[in-house]
Scaffold this motif. Sequence first.
Motif, short mmCIF file in Angstrom:
data_model
loop_
_atom_site.label_atom_id
_atom_site.label_comp_id
_atom_site.label_asym_id
_atom_site.label_seq_id
_atom_site.Cartn_x
_atom_site.Cartn_y
_atom_site.Cartn_z
N SER A 45 0.83 -1.22 0.00
CA SER A 45 0.00 0.00 0.00
C SER A 45 0.85 1.26 0.00
O SER A 45 0.47 2.28 -0.60
CB SER A 45 -0.92 0.00 1.22
OG SER A 45 -1.75 -1.12 1.16
N ARG A 48 1.67 3.01 -3.21
CA ARG A 48 0.44 3.31 -3.97
C ARG A 48 -0.39 4.40 -3.30
O ARG A 48 -1.50 4.72 -3.74
CB ARG A 48 -0.39 2.02 -4.13
CG ARG A 48 0.28 1.05 -5.09
CD ARG A 48 -0.34 -0.32 -5.11
NE ARG A 48 0.39 -1.18 -6.02
CZ ARG A 48 -0.01 -1.52 -7.25
NH1 ARG A 48 -1.17 -1.09 -7.69
NH2 ARG A 48 0.72 -2.28 -8.01
N SER A 49 0.15 4.94 -2.22
CA SER A 49 -0.58 5.94 -1.45
C SER A 49 -0.57 7.31 -2.15
O SER A 49 0.30 7.59 -2.96
CB SER A 49 0.11 6.05 -0.08
OG SER A 49 -0.23 7.24 0.57
N GLY A 311 -4.62 0.60 -5.22
CA GLY A 311 -3.91 0.06 -4.05
C GLY A 311 -4.93 -0.32 -2.99
O GLY A 311 -6.12 -0.05 -3.14
N HIS A 342 -5.04 6.18 6.29
CA HIS A 342 -4.25 7.29 6.85
C HIS A 342 -2.97 6.83 7.55
O HIS A 342 -2.51 7.46 8.50
CB HIS A 342 -5.07 8.24 7.71
CG HIS A 342 -6.13 7.62 8.59
ND1 HIS A 342 -7.34 7.20 8.12
CD2 HIS A 342 -6.15 7.37 9.90
CE1 HIS A 342 -8.07 6.73 9.11
NE2 HIS A 342 -7.37 6.80 10.20
#
Length: 388
Positions: A45, A48-49, A311, A342
């Motif tokens: 992840s 891909r953030s 993602g 977050h």
Amino acid sequence: MNNTADLIIIGGGVIGSSVAYNLLHDGYTGKILVFEKDKIYEFSSTPRSAGGIRQLYTTDINIQLSRFSLQVYKHFPEAMALDGEPAKIDFKQRGYLFLATEEMMPRLDRHVELQHKHGVPSQLLQKRELLDIIPELNIDDLAGGLYCAEDGYLDPYSVMQGYIRNAKRLGAEYIYQEVEAILCDQEEVKGVRLSDGSEYYAPIVLNCAGAWGSDLSEKMGLALPVVPLPRQVFQFDIEEPLKQYLPLTIDPTGVYFRHEGEKLIAGYSDDREPGFDFNWKRSFFVEQIWPVLAHRISNFEQAKIERGWSGLYDFNTADHNAILGKHPGKKGYYVAFGFSGHGMQQAPAVGKGLSELIRTGKYQTLDLSPLRVERFAENDLVIEDAIV
Ligand SMILES: Cc1cc2nc3c(=O)[nH]c(=O)nc-3n(C[C@H](O)[C@H](O)[C@H](O)COP(=O)(O)OP(=O)(O)OC[C@H]3O[C@@H](n4cnc5c(N)ncnc54)[C@H](O)[C@@H]3O)c2cc1C
């Protein structure tokens, strides 16, 4: 024996690597093994953030986590430099802006009060003041917004690499293999078994496996309410550039956008089925995101989509927040996942907090116990009003 350690971390993304780094930086002398199944982090992840860093939260704990992390990110390049080479993370403090309709404004009043209690320099903007931030904005259907100039966005991959390199420098060993199961007996964890059948042993196992974390936990009979939830991001270009660089801006519809270099990116959290789906669809941009963008800023009417990606959020279905700390179901089992979109803005604070918990048995800098595992059984959920 080289298959024993003091601590095993599953998942070498930004969270696992921040914990490994913070522990060693804070003086932990034990042996740390980090297991990572995706050596190039293709599906993790973190890379891909969207890299948004904001303090505009509505719960004490989320504000505290972001506020601490923001200070770390401000000094990250120097603090994490290697051989005199700064660890650049491209942190652009161009602000974060929630646009609001008339009916959303009273809620923002309450949010700003709490944020100010924690020292966050957030500002309520009136309708026309929005144009100082984005001159091209269509404000017809807006009443104002909530803005924080200190916030912004950064390059998540570089942050992760900064933590990995420094964790390795300080002695963490990364093993690029998949953990198949966490080993345990009735009372305590024993270590991990890899998919090639080999076993590694440690009295503490920390699950930082992100969107894959709940599967591993469930296998040992300790299910947590976290599912993998696909989220798409799109990069596009426009013919007529905007007058100013954008803050990370959230439209009242939930569509968000910001600059990425001289280009732009946008995303939207639609109703998706959970699952490990990495497909992205141009039609999703055209049908759901582009109409909102074009309505909000006329320069976006000519948006040329260049690429996209999908993602996974490690999405906590109970209260959309991270789950941190010791798992009461098994001695030596710790978790740090469930970040629900977050995690980048919490990684430095979570690394620090778990370093303290593992080394000393308690949180010191920030009390992260509101995010404890037990909150589900105790029905003491952390209800956050500003989830994107
Ligand atoms: C599209 C999108 C946009 C986002 N935008 C933002 C944002 O603007 N701001 C923000 O703060 N956050 C954002 N996030 C969330 C943020 O990216 C994550 O919260 C954060 O990256 C989580 O880090 P992690 O280390 O827990 O997960 P990951 O980066 O996924 O790391 C977990 C690692 O565990 C490894 N792993 C899993 N299972 C195993 C196993 N069995 N054995 C070995 N290794 C294993 C995986 O390969 C992976 O590398 C966004 C996320 C997405 C998907």
